[in-house]
Design a protein around this motif. Structure first.
Motif, mmCIF file in Angstrom:
data_model
loop_
_atom_site.group_PDB
_atom_site.id
_atom_site.type_symbol
_atom_site.label_atom_id
_atom_site.label_comp_id
_atom_site.label_asym_id
_atom_site.label_seq_id
_atom_site.Cartn_x
_atom_site.Cartn_y
_atom_site.Cartn_z
ATOM 1 N N TRP A 79 47.801 53.604 -17.400
ATOM 2 C CA TRP A 79 48.037 54.742 -18.304
ATOM 3 C C TRP A 79 49.334 55.452 -17.948
ATOM 4 N N MET A 80 49.591 55.608 -16.672
ATOM 5 C CA MET A 80 50.817 56.311 -16.255
ATOM 6 C C MET A 80 52.067 55.482 -16.584
ATOM 7 N N VAL A 81 51.963 54.171 -16.423
ATOM 8 C CA VAL A 81 53.099 53.305 -16.784
ATOM 9 C C VAL A 81 53.384 53.445 -18.277
ATOM 10 N N GLU A 82 52.326 53.499 -19.060
ATOM 11 C CA GLU A 82 52.464 53.633 -20.514
ATOM 12 C C GLU A 82 53.054 55.007 -20.879
ATOM 13 N N ARG A 83 52.570 56.036 -20.187
ATOM 14 C CA ARG A 83 53.084 57.392 -20.436
ATOM 15 C C ARG A 83 54.594 57.434 -20.145
ATOM 16 N N ALA A 84 54.997 56.782 -19.075
ATOM 17 C CA ALA A 84 56.421 56.741 -18.719
ATOM 18 C C ALA A 84 57.205 55.978 -19.787
ATOM 19 N N ARG A 85 56.633 54.862 -20.204
ATOM 20 C CA ARG A 85 57.329 54.017 -21.196
ATOM 21 C C ARG A 85 57.587 54.799 -22.486
ATOM 22 N N GLU A 86 56.597 55.609 -22.859
ATOM 23 C CA GLU A 86 56.758 56.420 -24.081
ATOM 24 C C GLU A 86 57.927 57.389 -23.949
ATOM 25 N N GLN A 87 58.259 57.733 -22.696
ATOM 26 C CA GLN A 87 59.403 58.649 -22.490
ATOM 27 C C GLN A 87 60.657 57.898 -22.077
ATOM 28 N N GLY A 88 60.621 56.590 -22.257
ATOM 29 C CA GLY A 88 61.804 55.784 -21.948
ATOM 30 C C GLY A 88 62.031 55.582 -20.463
ATOM 31 N N ILE A 89 61.009 55.841 -19.644
ATOM 32 C CA ILE A 89 61.162 55.722 -18.184
ATOM 33 C C ILE A 89 60.393 54.513 -17.675
ATOM 34 N N GLU A 90 61.035 53.814 -16.757
ATOM 35 C CA GLU A 90 60.405 52.654 -16.137
ATOM 36 C C GLU A 90 60.546 52.801 -14.628
ATOM 37 N N LEU A 91 59.476 52.512 -13.918
ATOM 38 C CA LEU A 91 59.527 52.574 -12.454
ATOM 39 C C LEU A 91 59.554 51.163 -11.896
ATOM 40 N N GLN A 92 60.333 50.947 -10.855
ATOM 41 C CA GLN A 92 60.280 49.699 -10.089
ATOM 42 C C GLN A 92 59.793 50.078 -8.694
ATOM 43 N N ALA A 93 58.957 49.237 -8.110
ATOM 44 C CA ALA A 93 58.332 49.643 -6.842
ATOM 45 C C ALA A 93 58.295 48.485 -5.856
ATOM 46 N N ALA A 94 58.348 48.833 -4.581
ATOM 47 C CA ALA A 94 58.227 47.810 -3.531
ATOM 48 C C ALA A 94 57.496 48.419 -2.340
ATOM 49 N N TRP A 95 56.541 47.681 -1.817
ATOM 50 C CA TRP A 95 55.766 48.169 -0.658
ATOM 51 C C TRP A 95 56.301 47.575 0.635
ATOM 52 N N GLU A 96 56.227 48.406 1.657
ATOM 53 C CA GLU A 96 56.622 47.988 3.000
ATOM 54 C C GLU A 96 55.398 48.284 3.874
ATOM 55 N N LEU A 97 54.747 47.255 4.347
ATOM 56 C CA LEU A 97 53.447 47.432 5.012
ATOM 57 C C LEU A 97 53.573 47.232 6.522
ATOM 58 N N GLU A 98 52.913 48.104 7.266
ATOM 59 C CA GLU A 98 52.827 47.935 8.722
ATOM 60 C C GLU A 98 51.368 47.745 9.107
ATOM 61 N N TRP A 99 51.129 46.951 10.119
ATOM 62 C CA TRP A 99 49.761 46.743 10.607
ATOM 63 C C TRP A 99 49.823 46.387 12.084
ATOM 64 N N THR A 100 48.665 46.297 12.700
ATOM 65 C CA THR A 100 48.591 45.996 14.129
ATOM 66 C C THR A 100 47.728 44.767 14.333
ATOM 67 N N VAL A 101 48.237 43.809 15.083
ATOM 68 C CA VAL A 101 47.474 42.596 15.384
ATOM 69 C C VAL A 101 46.933 42.712 16.808
#
Ligand code: GLU
Ligand code: MG
Length: 444
Positions: free
Chosen positions: A114-136
């Motif tokens: 829904w939020m992606v659609e709301r943004a699209r209606e306002q001509g806005i697009e988000l690009q995203a990338a995750w950077e994950l940390e964990w412990t082994v």
């Protein structure tokens, strides 16, 4: 992928996965013959799971809690992937639907859509990338035993980490994921993976899939992977930094403008919205009591609500603005987020807050280049730099009071998350860091 493509690739069973409001990844598995049905009609799931806590109990919130009621979990085959490290298996995220076929108001993945659609209606697009940390590591007779004991980014760990990293590169690739980098991180046993930039829903799906692959590869090497925000008392914690860029008419709004640090007006307003709402958003980015053991000043975890160009102590770190690639690369990293967070809620909330900033034409305070913790208090206050919530209770109250999030998420999802945060805080009140760390070590 279609059922036939999966079958042709040798898939015999599919793990159907969701992340709940407490950040726990849960799954139901179907044989390949049951997948078409799971995608079309869905499989049953009690709606009470919208109130699940990390220890599998439920928030008994009056008016919300009921043992009655069922939703349908539908596999999203468009996002299905082979599980490269588990031959015969595939993986797919699910959406929650009402029995009548409407999306369920408590579905976190639907909220992001829904939020992606709301943004699209306002001509806005988000690009995203995750950077994950964990412990082994694993629990040993003398406490936690880690895969490596540093140094941070240390090539000296290669004897312990080399094979695991190679297996991981292969397994991620065979699961359709693009790993940009992996390295041994700061704390004992800590590792990090940077995933490629994607549109929001895919970025979040891939972060869930990547965690699944990381856990599997660690288990296959005889270890366990923990994504808990802090795995060992006093250590540097595990973050899950979310990088995002804001686009309009094919142009990155975070570079090439006349605003502060080269922001364009839409980029500045979007970022200002996120910054203003950061205390409330903290309940989504740092959702567990143990998140607050990690979210400490001077730990690169972004404990202060401020923004800065390449400032690793700012909750919102602008980066990639220098050089000829800035128009493509400039992005903001929200550092306060950890892997206890539901990624769909996090990115949905970034969009909601950013669009609110855009609608109100918000502007940013000056960028901060120092570690806010080292500024004299008076200077910090004068610059409007606030410490983000220091406990889950504080964050939960800021979240519950946020009309912006209530409107964006809808009352039901907002109420469920608030109830889960308050109950999670109540269930752990009075626990010291050691008890918190142990309680959550293997939940995420
Ligand atoms: N481990 C730090 C955290 O808790 C982040 C270190 C880094 O910037 O990569 O988020
Ligand atoms: Mg890191």
């Amino acid at each position: 992928m279609t059922v036939e493509e999966l079958r042709d690739a040798g898939v015999r069973a599919v793990a159907l996965v969701l992340v709940d409001n407490a950040g726990i990844t849960r799954m139901k598995c179907v044989p390949i013959d049951g997948l078409a049905r799971a995608a079309e009609r869905g499989i049953g799931w009690s709606s009470v799971w919208g109130l699940a806590l990390s220890d599998d109990s439920f928030a008994h919130e009056p008016g919300l809690y009921s043992p009655t009621g069922d939703v349908r979990l539908r596999a999203d085959l468009d996002a299905a992937a082979l599980l490269g490290c588990s031959p015969g298996w595939a993986w797919a995220p699910i959406d929650h639907y009402e029995q009548t076929g409407e999306p369920w108001a408590g579905c976190q993945r639907a909220f992001l859509r829904w939020m992606v659609e709301r943004a699209r209606e306002q001509g806005i697009e988000l690009q995203a990338a995750w950077e994950l940390e964990w412990t082994v590591g694993d629990d040993g007779p003398d406490g936690f035993e880690a895969l490596h004991d540093g140094p941070g980014y240390g090539a000296a760990t290669f004897g312990q980490t080399g094979d695991v990293m190679l297996e991981l590169f292969d397994a991620l690739d065979a699961s359709g994921l693009e790993a940009e980098q992996i390295h041994p991180e700061y704390s004992d046993g800590q590792m990090e993976l940077s995933l490629a930039v994607r549109e929001p829903l895919r970025a979040c799906d891939e972060s869930v899939l990547a965690r699944h692959v990381v856990r599997t590869v660690a288990a296959q090497a005889g270890w366990r992977a923990s994504f808990s925000p802090r795995v060992v008392v006093g250590s540097v914690g595990n973050g899950a930094h979310i990088h995002f860029s804001v686009w309009r008419d094919g142009e990155n709004q975070l570079a090439g403008g006349d605003g502060p640090e080269g922001l364009r007006p839409a980029g500045e307003a979007f970022l200002a919205g996120v910054l203003e709402h950061l205390p409330a958003l903290t309940a989504l980015g740092a959702p567990a009591p143990v998140s607050y053991a990690r979210l400490q000043p001077s730990h690169w975890a972004g404990a202060y609500a401020c923004w800065g160009n390449e400032n690793r102590e700012a909750a919102l770190r602008l980066e990639g603005t220098g050089g000829p690639a800035a128009a493509r690369r400039a992005n903001v990293e929200w550092k306060s987020v950890d892997c206890a967070a539901n990624p769909y809620l996090v990115v949905g909330a970034i969009l909601a807050a950013g669009l609110d900033g855009l609608a109100r034409g918000c502007t940013l305070p000056p960028a901060v280049s120092a570690d806010p913790a080292e500024l004299p208090e008076g200077e910090r206050d004068a610059a409007g730099i606030v410490r983000l919530p220091e406990t889950l209770t504080e964050a939960a109250e800021a979240f519950a009071a946020s009309g912006m999030l209530r409107e964006a998420m809808g009352e039901f999802l907002h109420d469920c998350v608030a109830a889960v945060r308050r109950a999670e805080a109540a269930a752990t009140s009075g626990l010291d860091e050691e008890s918190l760390v142990e309680r959550y070590r293997w939940r995420f």
